[in-house]
Design an enzyme around this catalytic site. Structure first.
Site, PDB file in Angstrom:
ATOM      1  N   HIS A  35       0.798  -1.316   0.057  1.00 37.50           N
ATOM      2  CA  HIS A  35       0.173   0.046  -0.026  1.00 37.50           C
ATOM      3  C   HIS A  35       0.769   1.348  -0.112  1.00 37.50           C
ATOM      4  O   HIS A  35       0.572   2.096  -0.785  1.00 37.50           O
ATOM      5  CB  HIS A  35      -0.851   0.011   1.398  1.00 37.50           C
ATOM      6  N   GLU A  70       1.700   1.879  -3.603  1.00 37.57           N
ATOM      7  CA  GLU A  70       1.093   2.484  -4.230  1.00 37.57           C
ATOM      8  C   GLU A  70       1.232   3.831  -4.345  1.00 37.57           C
ATOM      9  O   GLU A  70       1.025   4.623  -5.145  1.00 37.57           O
ATOM     10  CB  GLU A  70      -0.431   2.084  -3.872  1.00 37.57           C
ATOM     11  N   HIS A  71       1.363   4.509  -3.132  1.00 37.01           N
ATOM     12  CA  HIS A  71       1.433   5.881  -2.904  1.00 37.01           C
ATOM     13  C   HIS A  71       2.797   6.382  -3.694  1.00 37.01           C
ATOM     14  O   HIS A  71       2.542   7.582  -4.236  1.00 37.01           O
ATOM     15  CB  HIS A  71       1.742   6.382  -1.385  1.00 37.01           C
TER      16      HIS A  71
END
Lengths: 412, 428
Positions: free
Chosen positions: A48, A51-52
């Site tokens: 996650h 993803e950023h």
């Protein structure tokens, strides 16, 4: 019926095209087959966080968002246990911009130190906002490690703890990218006012030269069958008690999934559902109640969760849930109730096809499940489920030894 | 043939085509109820929205309109709540309600093939609700609990407090609902509100999807008769009375983040500067590339998200900035927010920024008119204000032509931090 065409580039990138000339827009949806289940147990939350970082500039393009916005587009992404999905929508005439942006970040990232530092903070704030600064926000941080002892589903997508995110290094970022962000580990869907041969040509031009580098992943650890009931009691600063009962069930990919999905619909979908009618309306034990399957790619969970009405004792509330679960385990679902839940599935599917980006995402997920045409054929799989199959599923799932219970008490 | 590509350079952008908006078709049922229909899309689905304007807000019974609207499906003269739900669910249809300060609506989503079977149920919910006492007690209890849980969320408290402070506690836009308001709910006021407000003379229908002639004739069959005229209520307008104090802090023990909400009362869509202000608002905090996101999230990492918005309502509107930030950086974030507002007042947008805002807004507009349901919402956004489609064409034209200097002047005129109210919930 969702029409589509499919090809695979020589580097392994799967490309699906869905033509819809009724819209002036185009959507590009890229699914990377990587999620929180691919993380190192000592470095959770990484998929996650990564993803950023995909928005922090790529090898030739310092800023992802500005050119897309100038092209009249917008975008977002999400990560779950199984996948990381990126999607953008823009006027179809500017589709080239989407290929330029997406192929460059598949080629390589800028790996900027500043971006890592800032996004670590952003994700830590997201962690706080969603999990620590919300009433009942930490439920899944507690429930996952209770239900899973071996499989990586034991941690949430956001990560086990904030420190894992704080300690992420640029080397971690690079190795994660190299390992998972490969064309042969991705599915691209292009949908909207586009032509298949044109999309194929552009895909080849922009993505074709990216090297095929994906190394087959090791099988995920298999969660051993649960053999005894697990319980966890916590006390938190919330206004009302609530209860969470998690049961192991099959994977989204298994044939039995359709019966499980309908089972949870029978229990809690809509105001006429069993749990709502019996426990909220008739017995007045819960202010809210819900049952759902997590629909994960490995074996998932069926969760029954409810917020108790003030003054109701936890044990009584649980007994009432158990009594409802017993009914569905004992008696075959009758034709009328079957018709109802199947009608609901049918209309849900039709409504989910209205939105262009929804269609693109559905295609990408179905392709990862093994066959993009599942977007059209799954309805038949739901139709074939019998009332007896649902009862059997219930019997298989709702065993006490298969259950992890979280008692979430309000501080007195 | 492989076409040549240049990774270092953005591909050329095409000009936007002239945008043509599919408009609603207007007709009327036999009893005069206006019907606005949008036929679009391939799927055999239809959405029927029945809209009723709220009238006569009374701060001593603040929940009457929303409770009436939400409780109508909880039992009729002929069927109890469970039976009504079974009849809707049985056809795989969805029934939803929507409540705002200005209007309430009842929505039916169904496959075309089940419309004829579900409309009688929809009609029963609309015309013959009984608000049974046992259902009302469940409603009171559970919504009271939900409200109390909501009160634990810093963001929700900041939003409600902000409205109370800028519009005033007795204004329908500013009223801060309390748990006791649910306890006080009685059956009789709901019955009476239903009798008065849910009449054919206060009703509009927006229908979208595969709206065939058959759909319209079915609507006429079930809703077009003269029997539910009701008595028209007078509209009352409450004056806005903003709080005298500009700064409000609500401490929340143990909060790891603070919610910040900063803004003021402003105008609605009917004001000539509204469109310009939505463009300015986009630059400040209306999209991912906005000034606030760039500074407070992407540069400082204080927050997961920050945004600003222009809100238009029938009797007015507001502008606000909102975010949730790490408790320890609350005051730093507030300072940066004001800094960004001041910057817009001092210097016109530069370089590509205005182009980015313009193209983003035009692209978003295209998305916003894609598909029948979106088109129906665009009409709703006009109808409530008595506006016509020329509003959207004016919007697109303004987006295309507005200059950076004009936006700066708007900022100077309307975004004076001295006028702002500031709410902080969590830790100061």
């Amino acid at each position: 019926m969702i029409q589509f065409n499919k090809t695979t580039l020589s580097n392994g990138l799967t490309v699906l095209v869905h033509e819809d000339s009724s819209t002036p827009l185009a959507t590009v949806n890229i699914l990377y087959k990587v999620g929180a289940r691919d993380e190192d147990p000592a470095k959770t939350g990484f998929a996650h966080l990564f993803e950023h970082l995909m928005f922090g500039g790529s090898v030739n393009i310092p800023d992802y968002d500005s050119p897309l916005q100038i092209a009249g587009g917008d975008n977002n992404a999400f990560t779950n246990n199984d996948i990381t999905n990126y999607y953008l929508t823009l006027p179809a005439k500017n589709l080239e911009t989407a290929f330029w942006l997406e192929s460059d970040r598949m080629l390589s990232l800028a790996f900027s130190k500043k971006s890592l530092e800032v996004q670590r903070n952003v994700v830590i704030e997201e962690f706080k906002q969603r999990y620590f600064n919300q009433p009942y926000g930490d439920v899944w941080l507690l429930l996952r490690p209770l239900a899973y002892k071996v499989h990586p589903y034991q941690w949430a997508t956001i990560g086990k703890e904030i420190s894992h995110i704080e300690h992420a290094t640029l080397d971690d970022v690079k190795s994660f990218f190299n390992r998972f962000y490969c064309p042969d580990n991705a599915i691209m869907v292009v949908a909207g006012d586009v032509k298949t041969d044109e999309v194929y040509r552009r895909a080849e031009a922009w993505f074709g030269e990216i090297k095929r580098t994906f190394e087959k992943r090791k099988p995920y650890p298999v969660e051993p069958a649960q053999t005894e009931r697990r319980e966890l009691s916590v006390e938190r600063d919330v206004p009302y008690d609530s209860i969470y009962k998690a049961y192991h069930c099959c994977s989204r990919l298994d044939k039995e999934f359709y019966a499980v999905d309908l089972l949870t619909d029978i229990l809690s979908r809509g105001k006429s559902s069993r749990l709502y009618h019996e426990l909220v309306k008739k017995q007045k034990l819960f202010s809210e109640i819900n049952a759902y399957a997590t629909a994960d790619f490995d074996r998932g969970l069926v969760v029954v969760e409810g917020k108790l009405v003030k003054g109701v004792v936890m044990k009584d509330a649980e007994k009432a849930i158990d009594a409802e679960l017993a009914k569905v385990m004992e008696k075959t679902i009758d034709a009328e109730e079957m018709r109802k839940v199947k009608n609901k599935v049918e209309s849900t599917m039709v409504f989910s096809e209205i939105d262009l980006s929804g269609r693109a995402l559905n295609l990408a997920i179905a392709e990862y499940m093994g066959d993009a045409d599942l977007v059209n054929t799954e309805i038949e799989l739901y139709r074939q489920v019998t009332g007896e199959e649902i009862r059997k599923s219930a019997e298989e799932i709702f065993r006490d030894t298969n259950c992890s219970v979280l008692y979430y008490h309000a501080k007195k | 043939m492989i076409q040549s590509i240049d990774r270092a350079k953005a591909p050329a952008q095409e000009e936007f085509d002239h945008i043509k908006i599919q408009e609603v078709e207007k007709s009327a049922l036999d009893n005069g109820i206006p019907v606005y229909s949008i036929r679009a899309g391939f799927q055999d689905v239809v959405k029927v929205e029945m809209l009723f304007m709220n009238r006569g807000f009374d701060a001593s019974q603040p929940l009457v309109f929303s409770a009436t609207n939400r409780m109508m499906s909880e039992g009729s003269k002929h069927h109890n709540a469970q039976e009504l739900a079974e009849m809707i669910d049985g056809y795989g249809s969805f029934y939803e309600t929507e409540e705002s300060s200005d209007y309430c609506s009842l929505n039916l989503f169904t496959l075309n093939k089940h419309l004829e079977s579900t409309l009688p149920v929809f009609r029963e919910i609309l015309m013959e609700p009984e608000f049974p006492e046992n259902e009302l007690s469940v409603f009171r209890q559970n919504n009271r609990q939900r409200l109390i849980v909501e009160g634990e969320r810093v963001n929700a408290v900041a939003r409600r407090k902000f409205h109370e402070v800028i519009f005033g506690a007795s204004h329908p836009y500013g009223y801060f609902v309390k748990p006791v308001d649910y306890e006080k709910l009685q059956r009789e006021p709901l019955m009476s509100y239903h009798r008065k407000n849910y009449s054919s003379t206060n009703c509009s229908i927006i229908v979208s999807g595969n709206v065939t002639a058959e759909v319209i004739s079915l609507l006429n069959k079930f809703f077009g008769s003269g029997e539910w005229k009701g008595t028209q209520q007078k509209e009352t307008v409450t004056d806005i009375s903003s709080h005298l104090d500009k700064k409000h802090v609500v401490e929340k023990k143990g909060a790891v983040q603070s919610a910040i909400r900063i803004g003021k009362v402003l105008f609605n869509k009917t004001h000539p500067d509204y469109i310009g202000m939505t463009i300015l608002n986009t630059a400040l905090g209306g999209y991912f590339g906005s000034r606030l996101m760039n500074n407070i999230r992407e540069d400082k990492g204080y927050t997961y998200g920050i945004g600003s918005a222009m809100v238009s309502m029938k009797e007015g509107g507001c502008f606000f900035i909102s975010t949730e930030v790490g408790a320890e950086v609350t005051s730093k974030a507030v300072k940066e927010i004001y800094k960004e507002v001041e910057l817009l007042r001092k210097k016109p947008l530069e370089g590509n920024e205005l182009l980015m805002v313009k193209n983003f807004l035009t692209g978003s507009f295209l998305k916003g008119i894609d598909g029948a349901f979106h088109l129906a919402d665009r009409w709703k956004g006009l109808m409530l204000y008595g506006l016509g489609y020329d509003y959207y064409y004016r919007y697109l034209e303004t987006v295309r032509t507005i200059k950076a200097e004009e936006l700066m002047i708007l900022a100077q005129k309307y975004l004076d931090p001295g006028d702002f109210y500031e709410i902080i919930v969590g830790k100061k």
